[in-house]
Design an enzyme around this catalytic site. Structure first.
Site, PDB file in Angstrom:
ATOM      1  N   ASP A   8      31.850  44.196  51.646  1.00  0.00           N
ATOM      2  CA  ASP A   8      32.791  43.426  50.849  1.00  0.00           C
ATOM      3  C   ASP A   8      33.576  44.466  50.051  1.00  0.00           C
ATOM      4  O   ASP A   8      33.143  45.619  49.921  1.00  0.00           O
ATOM      5  CB  ASP A   8      32.000  42.489  49.934  1.00  0.00           C
ATOM      6  CG  ASP A   8      32.872  41.838  48.886  1.00  0.00           C
ATOM      7  OD1 ASP A   8      33.946  41.319  49.232  1.00  0.00           O
ATOM      8  OD2 ASP A   8      32.481  41.851  47.699  1.00  0.00           O
ATOM      9  N   ASP A  10      35.813  43.745  46.760  1.00  0.00           N
ATOM     10  CA  ASP A  10      35.846  43.533  45.314  1.00  0.00           C
ATOM     11  C   ASP A  10      34.435  43.509  44.720  1.00  0.00           C
ATOM     12  O   ASP A  10      33.635  42.648  45.072  1.00  0.00           O
ATOM     13  CB  ASP A  10      36.541  42.201  44.986  1.00  0.00           C
ATOM     14  CG  ASP A  10      38.002  42.183  45.426  1.00  0.00           C
ATOM     15  OD1 ASP A  10      38.726  43.114  45.062  1.00  0.00           O
ATOM     16  OD2 ASP A  10      38.402  41.247  46.132  1.00  0.00           O
TER      17      ASP A  10
HETATM   18  C1  G6P Z   1      37.693  38.427  46.575  1.00  0.00           C
HETATM   19  C2  G6P Z   1      37.289  38.269  45.138  1.00  0.00           C
HETATM   20  C3  G6P Z   1      37.725  36.933  44.580  1.00  0.00           C
HETATM   21  C4  G6P Z   1      39.191  36.675  44.881  1.00  0.00           C
HETATM   22  C5  G6P Z   1      39.425  36.709  46.364  1.00  0.00           C
HETATM   23  C6  G6P Z   1      40.886  36.460  46.745  1.00  0.00           C
HETATM   24  O1  G6P Z   1      36.802  37.774  47.374  1.00  0.00           O
HETATM   25  O2  G6P Z   1      35.896  38.416  44.993  1.00  0.00           O
HETATM   26  O3  G6P Z   1      37.485  36.943  43.197  1.00  0.00           O
HETATM   27  O4  G6P Z   1      39.594  35.411  44.363  1.00  0.00           O
HETATM   28  O5  G6P Z   1      39.019  37.977  46.858  1.00  0.00           O
HETATM   29  O6  G6P Z   1      41.666  37.563  46.369  1.00  0.00           O
HETATM   30  P1  G6P Z   1      43.232  37.617  46.445  1.00  0.00           P
HETATM   31  O7  G6P Z   1      43.550  39.055  46.193  1.00  0.00           O
HETATM   32  O8  G6P Z   1      43.651  37.159  47.809  1.00  0.00           O
HETATM   33  O9  G6P Z   1      43.742  36.697  45.385  1.00  0.00           O
HETATM   34 MG    MG Z   2      32.934  40.846  45.947  1.00  0.00          MG
END
Ligand code: G6P
Ligand code: MG
Length: 219
Positions: A8, A10
């Site tokens: 993953d 983030d």
């Molecule tokens: C990741 C993060 C989420 C976030 C998602 C979408 O999974 O953990 O917190 O909302 O990505 O990210 P984006 O950059 O597309 O808004």
């Molecule tokens: Mg994450």
């Protein structure tokens, strides 16, 4: 024998989780919806519109789709401003080492992030070339906890799910890895990531080679 590892982004490779938190908090509080770290845990790993819907639900709000899209755009603009200045120094401790160890161990390396900003972030961090394949929200229909994103990554890497290790910081992410039939390494709090096969507080100090050896002797 493991043949691939799927990370993953983030909260595992880099602390964009912090920037998502700040941007959502600003939006939520602007709407009069209370927002704290505990509630933010529920948003980790959840895609953009899904996260917004959880915030709106919490505030008892139900705006029309065009307004929801506008709110999501506003959050994304704030988020992109926060991540614009990121550099390789924003890699979480141990992340680069984990990527290098994976390569050294002969594993294929994939990324499974529901973030539409994943490609930009990898570029900012200067680590695009460490990945054999990247699967982001643009390539899947169902977000985590659905296993689709990890299964798609495995397929692109040419690895059987049972031969893959997934690495996640979010509870829904660990759930997605387990539903995909993979081995899960959770990065963070063992209480939140209880479903993982192994939980480490951070990738810092995590010895992938030793872990692979340990797993091999167990099988
Ligand atoms: C990741 C993060 C989420 C976030 C998602 C979408 O999974 O953990 O917190 O909302 O990505 O990210 P984006 O950059 O597309 O808004
Ligand atoms: Mg994450």
């Amino acid at each position: 024998m493991f043949t691939a590892i799927i990370f993953d982004l983030d909260g595992v490779i880099t602390d964009t989780a912090r920037y998502h938190y700040l941007a959502w908090k600003r939006l939520a509080e602007g709407l009069g919806v209370p927002f704290d770290e505990a509630f933010n845990e529920q948003l980790k790993g959840v895609d953009r519109m899904g996260s917004l819907d959880l915030i709106l639900k919490r505030g008892g709000l139900d705006p029309a789709l065009d307004e929801r899209l506008r709110l999501a755009d506003r959050k994304n603009d704030d988020y992109r401003q926060l991540v614009a200045t990121m550099t390789r120094a924003d890699l979480l401790p141990g992340a680069l080492n984990a990527l290098e160890s994976a390569r050294a161990a002969g594993l294929k390396v994939g990324l499974a992030s529901v973030s539409k900003n994943a490609g930009t972030i990898l570029e900012r961090l200067g680590i695009t070339t460490y990945f054999d394949d990247v699967v982001d929200a643009n390539l899947i229909k169902r977000g985590k906890p659905d296993p689709e994103i990890f299964l798609t990554a495995a397929q692109k890497l040419g690895a059987a799910p049972a031969a893959c290790i997934g690495v996640e910081d979010a509870a829904v992410g660990v759930q997605a890895i387990k539903s995909a039939g993979m081995l899960a390494i959770g990065v963070g709090d063992p209480v939140i990531l209880g479903q993982a096969d192994r939980v480490v507080p951070s990738l810092d100090g995590f010895d992938l080679a030793a872990f692979l050896k340990e797993m091999a002797t167990r099988r």
